[in-house]
Design a protein around this motif. Structure first.
Motif, mmCIF file in Angstrom:
data_model
loop_
_atom_site.group_PDB
_atom_site.id
_atom_site.type_symbol
_atom_site.label_atom_id
_atom_site.label_comp_id
_atom_site.label_asym_id
_atom_site.label_seq_id
_atom_site.Cartn_x
_atom_site.Cartn_y
_atom_site.Cartn_z
ATOM 1 N N ALA A 12 0.523 -0.966 0.250
ATOM 2 C CA ALA A 12 0.355 -0.487 -0.175
ATOM 3 C C ALA A 12 0.832 1.083 0.078
ATOM 4 O O ALA A 12 1.689 1.052 0.605
ATOM 5 C CB ALA A 12 -1.165 0.296 1.790
ATOM 6 N N LYS A 13 0.218 2.878 -0.805
ATOM 7 C CA LYS A 13 0.960 3.865 -1.104
ATOM 8 C C LYS A 13 -0.018 4.229 0.465
ATOM 9 O O LYS A 13 -1.062 3.765 0.529
ATOM 10 C CB LYS A 13 0.712 4.328 -1.638
ATOM 11 C CG LYS A 13 1.842 3.813 -2.940
ATOM 12 C CD LYS A 13 1.252 4.687 -4.299
ATOM 13 C CE LYS A 13 1.771 3.836 -5.394
ATOM 14 N NZ LYS A 13 2.378 4.053 -6.318
ATOM 15 N N ILE A 14 0.727 5.129 1.182
ATOM 16 C CA ILE A 14 -0.431 5.867 2.830
ATOM 17 C C ILE A 14 -0.282 7.444 2.368
ATOM 18 O O ILE A 14 0.504 8.123 2.431
ATOM 19 C CB ILE A 14 0.500 5.592 3.603
ATOM 20 C CG1 ILE A 14 0.479 3.670 4.043
ATOM 21 C CG2 ILE A 14 -0.176 5.761 4.511
ATOM 22 C CD1 ILE A 14 1.650 3.263 4.660
ATOM 23 N N ILE A 15 -1.768 7.854 2.376
ATOM 24 C CA ILE A 15 -1.565 8.869 2.848
ATOM 25 C C ILE A 15 -1.753 9.673 4.414
ATOM 26 O O ILE A 15 -3.322 8.363 4.687
ATOM 27 C CB ILE A 15 -2.737 9.301 2.114
ATOM 28 C CG1 ILE A 15 -2.807 9.463 0.192
ATOM 29 C CG2 ILE A 15 -3.924 10.885 2.508
ATOM 30 C CD1 ILE A 15 -4.477 9.456 0.225
ATOM 31 N N HIS A 16 -1.398 9.768 5.076
ATOM 32 C CA HIS A 16 -1.298 9.935 6.073
ATOM 33 C C HIS A 16 -1.850 11.869 6.659
ATOM 34 O O HIS A 16 -0.853 12.272 6.562
ATOM 35 C CB HIS A 16 -0.026 9.459 7.114
ATOM 36 C CG HIS A 16 -0.350 9.469 9.233
ATOM 37 N ND1 HIS A 16 0.619 9.457 9.901
ATOM 38 C CD2 HIS A 16 -1.142 9.541 9.028
ATOM 39 C CE1 HIS A 16 0.298 9.110 10.544
ATOM 40 N NE2 HIS A 16 -0.429 9.583 10.785
ATOM 41 N N VAL A 17 -3.048 12.017 7.471
ATOM 42 C CA VAL A 17 -3.706 12.863 7.949
ATOM 43 C C VAL A 17 -3.099 12.969 8.927
ATOM 44 O O VAL A 17 -3.802 12.463 9.471
ATOM 45 C CB VAL A 17 -4.589 13.430 7.578
ATOM 46 C CG1 VAL A 17 -5.362 14.732 7.965
ATOM 47 C CG2 VAL A 17 -5.385 13.374 5.617
ATOM 48 N N ASP A 18 -2.644 14.225 9.896
ATOM 49 C CA ASP A 18 -2.615 14.133 11.679
ATOM 50 C C ASP A 18 -2.227 15.648 11.968
ATOM 51 O O ASP A 18 -1.447 16.304 11.242
ATOM 52 C CB ASP A 18 -1.545 13.116 11.926
ATOM 53 C CG ASP A 18 -2.501 12.872 13.882
ATOM 54 O OD1 ASP A 18 -3.017 12.138 13.324
ATOM 55 O OD2 ASP A 18 -2.342 13.988 14.200
#
Lengths: 564, 206
Positions: free
Chosen positions: A295-301
């Motif tokens: 998986a590619k990962i989009i990480h929002v925080d």
């Protein structure tokens, strides 16, 4: 207007919208307590142990979204808060703790009930202040509340020497704060948002991972709209359980160590993770190199330090998840993902959440019954251990933000005081504590608080006479060698409840579960139900630490059935 | 991901912090708790009253450097953080060296001191104190040359760093943090498109 330090604190609390304080007095904080009668807008709930005060403020903060407030005296009072503060930090809960300190002239002399409270708490909370004059109090309190509730929320402690409570100064409550080193960022970077939208457009097998950030940002609507528009299956982390309705068709449950097998397989098979307001805890990822390998990962925080801390994102986005979802929404096309979703349905059929449905009273029966009897609309507070995981797996939450649990710190004893705080915060809701007999005995003195302050929490004691989770690990990793995990002298919990002046019910058979739950809910006040459950029941699925989905252990009874 | 990722390197990080009681404790406590390695730390007043500057020498790979700067920024008393990686900057350290010296060796030592443009700040019957500033390499060379005479004591200030007025290709205010020190989306430790997940250290269970 001239006020003394104690009056200033009370007035500042009112200005900040506080109506409830959990605490217990002592010598150094007495001058503040003696001011409380002058401020009838502040309800003080007298707890029996400071840990209960911090955890009740935590439960209150989680369900209301307001800042939970607790008071404790100097030295032992303040050090008793520490577990509750550390838990609130790990789980990003807005909280302000006000502690008494020895008078200024005694600081540093090892005076009676002196402890270096700002030093002790510094590594486990968001920020703290040692107040050195009454003059400072308005600014300090304004900043404390601002820090507690903004950005990534967390606990803030204000340590006030005894003589500062009685010192008089001008009270002019500031409207604004000046904290140039603390700029919470709301909007996501527009370049990053575009790159995220590109990844989403290309993805064939996306999975959305929703965490506590959704709840904190009040982004439920945005999450649901986003998930429905993009047809993303949604897995909710332990603290994200209240972010998305359990019965939504796209909800695939809990990921991680005791998550549903289908959620873990979906993550494993996915080509894009959209991680929203979560922090890739090791209980979610297990071995990072085996986690979502394709998986590619989009990480929002909102906390930049979480991006790249545990798992490398392909596209990191710093921002408030509600803002970021609103930015992303128009860039995401309506998608048809029938193939991917039917693959997940297939996983769901092949790897269901399983428990034995026979005549034996099992812990899962209790949770299912409470879920049915409350129609999924109760607030559930848990301790830490097997019962916590069963509650997370099996309670069908139909209301948002209704699961209160110690996730990051994993503090046993959280169940009773946090339920109390939640009930005080939302008096019209039904609050159930799912407790284990281990953790319950760490904070059971708060039964007195419930009775005294008329807090009608219902306690379901999942009593297996052991520290079940540790006992389970002994089964798996130490060849059933039960060192220090079997409780051979548990009290009679029904009598205990009655001794505190509350209702106690004992359940030993499966057919008694339903009536007992109904009775507890009909009773107008706190109730403890002692469920004597099957003691050897273990929680599945289980991904042993340091491994991956490939090593997931499913319930042996399910595996046997599948073979048949 | 840079080629250097995964290797131990030294990085310089400069932080502007409030000059308040306990700030040093907050910074050091964060460094200790997150198990970062700090080679040196120098603290002093800045040009603005009420603000101090700290120069850190951080040891670790790119991921560590990124975490150190981000965790520093999270501290409320830290106003601005600059990571000087790839930035044209002046690095200096001050060192005091006490070296054995008698009538016969003194002149030879003075020659070395002159070559290094160092100063003799104290003369005793059988020793000298030498003050020298420069980068670590210069300081270490001097100590190597003095060691045959007998180096008795060394005090070092830790590294100070300041960005040069004229830059090459890179920005003038340090990496990844704009001049205002606001939080930017500066995660460099990313999963690259088409790249497979790399193994990272495993967290302990429990």
């Amino acid at each position: 207007m001239k006020l003394n330090g104690g009056q200033m604190i009370c007035q500042a609390l009112l200005n900040e919208g506080v109506d409830t304080i959990f605490g217990i007095p002592g010598g150094a904080i007495m001058p503040l307590y003696q001011m409380l009668p002058q401020f009838p807008g502040l309800r003080h709930i007298l707890v029996r142990h400071e840990q209960g005060a911090a955890m009740a403020a935590d439960g209150y903060g989680r369900v209301t979204g307001k800042v939970g407030v607790c008071f404790a005296t100097s030295g032992p009072g303040a050090t008793n808060l520490v577990t509750g503060l550390a838990g609130a930090m790990m789980d990003s809960v807005p909280m302000v703790a006000i502690t008494g300190q020895v008078a200024r002239e005694f600081i540093g002399t090892d005076a009676f009930q002196e402890a270096d409270v700002t030093g002790v708490t510094l590594p486990v909370i968001k920020h703290n202040f040692l107040v050195t004059s009454a003059e400072e109090l308005p600014q300090v309190l304004k900043e404390a509340f601002y820090l507690a509730r903004t950005g990534r929320p967390g606990p803030v402690l204000v340590d006030v020497p005894k003589d500062v409570f009685v010192e008089e100064a001008e009270f002019d409550y500031p409207e604004t704060v000046d904290l140039p080193g603390y700029p919470p960022k709301q909007e996501g970077d527009s370049e990053a948002i575009k790159r995220a939208a590109d990844l989403i457009a290309k993805a064939k097998r996306p999975v959305l991972v929703a965490g506590h950030g959704i709840i904190i940002a009040d982004a439920y609507k945005e999450l649901q709209e986003f998930a429905e528009k993009g047809q993303f299956p949604v897995t909710t982390t332990l603290l994200g359980i209240g972010s998305f309705k359990s019965d939504h068709v796209l909800n695939i449950g809990l990921p991680g160590m005791h998550g549903s097998a289908y959620a873990n397989h979906a993550i494993n098979d996915s080509d894009l993770l959209i991680a929203l307001g979560m922090r890739f805890d090791d209980r979610v990822t297990s071995k990072v190199s085996l986690f979502a390998p394709n998986a590619k990962i989009i990480h929002v925080d909102i906390d930049p330090a979480e991006l790249g801390k545990n798992v490398r994102p392909t596209v990191p986005i710093v921002g408030d998840v509600k803002h970021v979802l609103n930015q992303l929404m128009p860039l995401v096309e309506k998608a048809d993902r029938r193939e991917w979703l039917s693959h997940i349905d297939e996983l769901r059929r092949k790897h269901p959440l399983f428990f034995e449905d026979d005549d034996i009273l099992r812990p899962q029966d209790v949770i299912q019954q409470i879920s049915d009897s409350t129609d999924g609309k109760a607030i559930i507070a848990t301790g830490v251990g097997q019962h916590q995981m069963w509650a997370a797996q099996l309670y069908k939450f139909k209301e948002l933000n209704s699961f209160i649990t110690s996730g990051g710190l994993g503090a046993m004893g959280f169940e009773t005081p946090s339920a109390m705080g939640a009930q005080v915060g939302l008096p019209d809701r039904t609050v159930w504590t799912i407790a284990g007999d281990g953790g319950f005995q760490m904070t059971l003195m708060e039964l007195a608080t419930m009775v005294e302050s008329q807090i009608p929490v219902k306690i379901a004691l999942i009593n297996n006479n052991s520290l079940g989770m540790v006992r389970q690990w002994q089964d798996i990793f130490y060849d059933h060698d039960y060192v220090a995990t079997l409780y051979t002298a548990n009290p009679d919990f029904v009598k205990l409840a009655e001794a505190y002046g509350m209702r106690g019910i004992r359940v030993t058979r499966k057919d008694e579960v339903g009536p007992a739950v109904e009775q507890a809910m009909e009773w107008n006040g706190p109730v403890l139900v002692d469920f004597r459950v099957e003691e050897t029941e273990n929680i599945y699925p289980f991904i042993p630490p340091g491994t991956g989905v490939g090593q997931m252990v499913e319930d042996p009874r399910l595996v046997q059935k599948r073979v048949k | 991901m840079t080629q250097n990722n995964g290797k131990m390197q030294q990085h310089t990080v400069v932080a502007l912090v409030y000059d308040r009681p306990g700030v040093l404790n907050r910074v050091v406590s964060m460094v200790r708790r997150r198990a970062f390695n700090i080679g040196s730390l120098a603290v002093g007043h800045s040009e603005t009253p009420g603000l101090s500057r700290m120069t850190f020498v951080v040891e670790g790979d790119d991921k560590v450097l990124e975490q150190v700067t981000k965790q520093l920024r999270k501290l409320v008393d830290v106003v601005r953080v600059s990571d000087l990686k790839g930035v044209n900057a002046v690095y200096r350290e001050l060192s005091l060296v006490r070296v054995s010296a008698n009538a016969t060796t003194r002149s030879e030592i003075i020659q070395i001191v002159d070559i290094f443009r160092a100063n003799i700040v104290d003369v005793g019957h059988d020793s000298l104190i030498i003050e020298v500033t420069g980068d670590e390499e210069k300081l270490e060379s001097l100590v190597t040359l003095l060691s045959p005479f007998g180096v008795l004591e060394i005090m070092r200030s830790g590294r100070l760093a300041m960005v040069r007025g004229i830059q090459g290709d890179s920005g003038a205010n340090g990496n990844s943090s704009d001049a205002e020190g606001t939080l930017t989306d500066d995660t460099q430790w990313v999963r690259e498109d088409g790249d497979e997940a790399k193994a990272t250290p495993l967290l302990p269970p429990g």
